[in-house]
Design a protein around this motif. Structure first.
Motif, short mmCIF file in Angstrom:
data_model
loop_
_atom_site.label_atom_id
_atom_site.label_comp_id
_atom_site.label_asym_id
_atom_site.label_seq_id
_atom_site.Cartn_x
_atom_site.Cartn_y
_atom_site.Cartn_z
N GLY A 69 0.83 -1.20 0.00
CA GLY A 69 0.00 0.00 0.00
C GLY A 69 0.86 1.25 0.00
N SER A 70 0.21 2.34 0.35
CA SER A 70 0.89 3.64 0.27
C SER A 70 0.60 4.44 1.53
N GLY A 225 -4.22 1.30 -0.21
CA GLY A 225 -3.76 0.05 -0.81
C GLY A 225 -4.30 -1.19 -0.12
N ASP A 226 -3.57 -2.31 -0.28
CA ASP A 226 -4.04 -3.60 0.25
C ASP A 226 -4.40 -3.50 1.73
N TYR A 227 -3.60 -2.74 2.46
CA TYR A 227 -3.82 -2.62 3.92
C TYR A 227 -5.26 -2.25 4.26
N VAL A 228 -5.94 -1.48 3.39
CA VAL A 228 -7.23 -0.90 3.81
C VAL A 228 -8.43 -1.64 3.21
N VAL A 254 -8.50 -1.43 -4.09
CA VAL A 254 -8.83 -2.04 -5.39
C VAL A 254 -7.63 -1.97 -6.31
N LYS A 255 -7.16 -3.16 -6.73
CA LYS A 255 -6.01 -3.21 -7.65
C LYS A 255 -6.24 -4.22 -8.76
N SER A 256 -7.39 -4.90 -8.75
CA SER A 256 -7.68 -5.89 -9.79
C SER A 256 -9.18 -6.12 -9.83
N ALA A 276 -3.32 2.00 -6.49
CA ALA A 276 -2.98 1.16 -7.66
C ALA A 276 -2.90 2.02 -8.93
N LEU A 277 -3.76 3.02 -9.03
CA LEU A 277 -3.71 3.94 -10.17
C LEU A 277 -2.45 4.79 -10.11
#
Ligand SMILES: O=C(O)c1[nH]c(=O)[nH]c(=O)c1I
Length: 314
Positions: A69-70, A225-228, A254-256, A276-277
């Motif tokens: 994530g970010s 990111g994934d974390y959330v 959301v990344k996929s 992801a964007l």
């Protein structure tokens, strides 16, 4: 499968769009979103006057080659309301709907921007950001229920009861879902709710330098990111259950096609991508569209309505 959908009676080619703040601050980025396969797009949250924002580094992906994530503490940098209002006048509404996000530093600033927007009679859809976690000294409105209530009363009347939406912070307590939804439900012109903004004031540490990794606020910043993802899904579903008259826009993790499918199952009509964007660029919309379509194909769904909000419980 058909990814088409409608939002506030507007037709969209697909439910995917950017999260406010990502790839949407300046003209070249907005034009790239316009040209992309995104089904809709939103501008960077703006203030009445332009802002430089916080000192850099202020955005980082977290932890090495497989980031989860970010973290960001941008501090609301933006070109100022007039710049984005001008963009709403040159956007191609035939290709996709446009949302404009505002995040005034004061109630009066929000009301001034809304007044100009109302007079502009633009097709752009207003998303009011109640959840910026990174302006030093400014608490998030979404965590001050009285202030949120007051703002919504002023803003909905100032906007002449025209449809608008709010961008909410994540909540972590059922009582807070209940209280926030009860406030929102008192404002029928709040036609949609975007859940979630970043998880505010996280802290990332680099063990080699034994230091934080972003400069503002001693390293504290919003997590994405994934974390959330699980928190984002919970907030989407909590408000979907509590606000049956409103549309939910899902944002977070959301990344996929997988996470987009989960958000729609949880009740999201549209799905936003941020981290992801930021990392992949606007080509991500074509990729995630194809992935979502493939998942629907495998499951035998021909339209989003066949699984939208149909999350099962045990
Ligand atoms: O620091 C930002 O500019 C920012 N960063 C976020 O993660 N969410 C927001 O709503 C905003 I306004």
């Amino acid at each position: 499968p058909n990814l088409a959908t409608t939002f506030l009676d507007l037709p969209l080619n697909n439910p995917l769009m950017n999260a406010s703040g990502v790839w949407c601050s300046v003209g070249s980025q907005l034009e790239a979103l316009q040209e992309s396969e995104a089904g809709a797009m939103v501008t960077k949250s703006c203030t009445l006057q332009p802002r430089d924002g916080n000192p850099e580094p202020r955005y980082r992906v977290l932890n090495g080659d497989k980031p989860w994530g970010s973290i960001n503490s941008m501090g609301l940098p933006n070109e100022g309301f007039a710049y984005y209002l001008r963009y709403t006048e040159r956007h191609d509404y035939e290709s996709k709907p446009l949302f404009i996000s505002i995040s005034g530093l004061t109630l009066d600033d929000n009301l001034a921007m809304i007044d100009s927007l109302k007079d502009a009679v633009t097709p752009a859809i207003l998303e009011i950001n109640l959840s910026c976690p990174n302006v030093p000294g400014k608490a998030q409105l979404g965590y001050d229920f009285d202030a949120m209530d007051t703002l919504l009363a002023e803003v909905t009347s100032g906007y002449g009861q025209r449809a608008l939406g709010v961008k909410l912070p994540p909540y972590f307590d059922i009582a807070h879902f209940d209280e926030a939804a009860a406030i929102l439900n008192r404002y029928p012109s709040v036609a949609f709710v975007t859940c979630i903004n970043s998880i505010g004031n996280a802290l990332a540490i680099d063990i080699d330098s034994e230091s934080v990794i972003i400069k503002p606020k001693d390293g504290f910043g919003g997590l994405g990111g994934d974390y959330v993802l699980p928190t984002a899904l919970a907030n989407v579903n909590a408000f979907y259950r509590r606000c049956p008259e409103k549309a939910i826009i899902g944002c977070g993790g959301v990344k996929s096609g997988q996470e987009a499918f989960m958000h729609i199952l949880a009740g999201a009509t549209l799905v936003q991508m941020g981290t992801a964007l930021y990392e992949e660029g606007p080509s991500i919309f074509g990729r995630v569209k194809a992935e979502l379509s493939e998942i629907m194909e495998k499951k035998g769904y021909s339209s989003l309505s066949q699984f939208h909000g149909k999350l099962k419980t045990l």
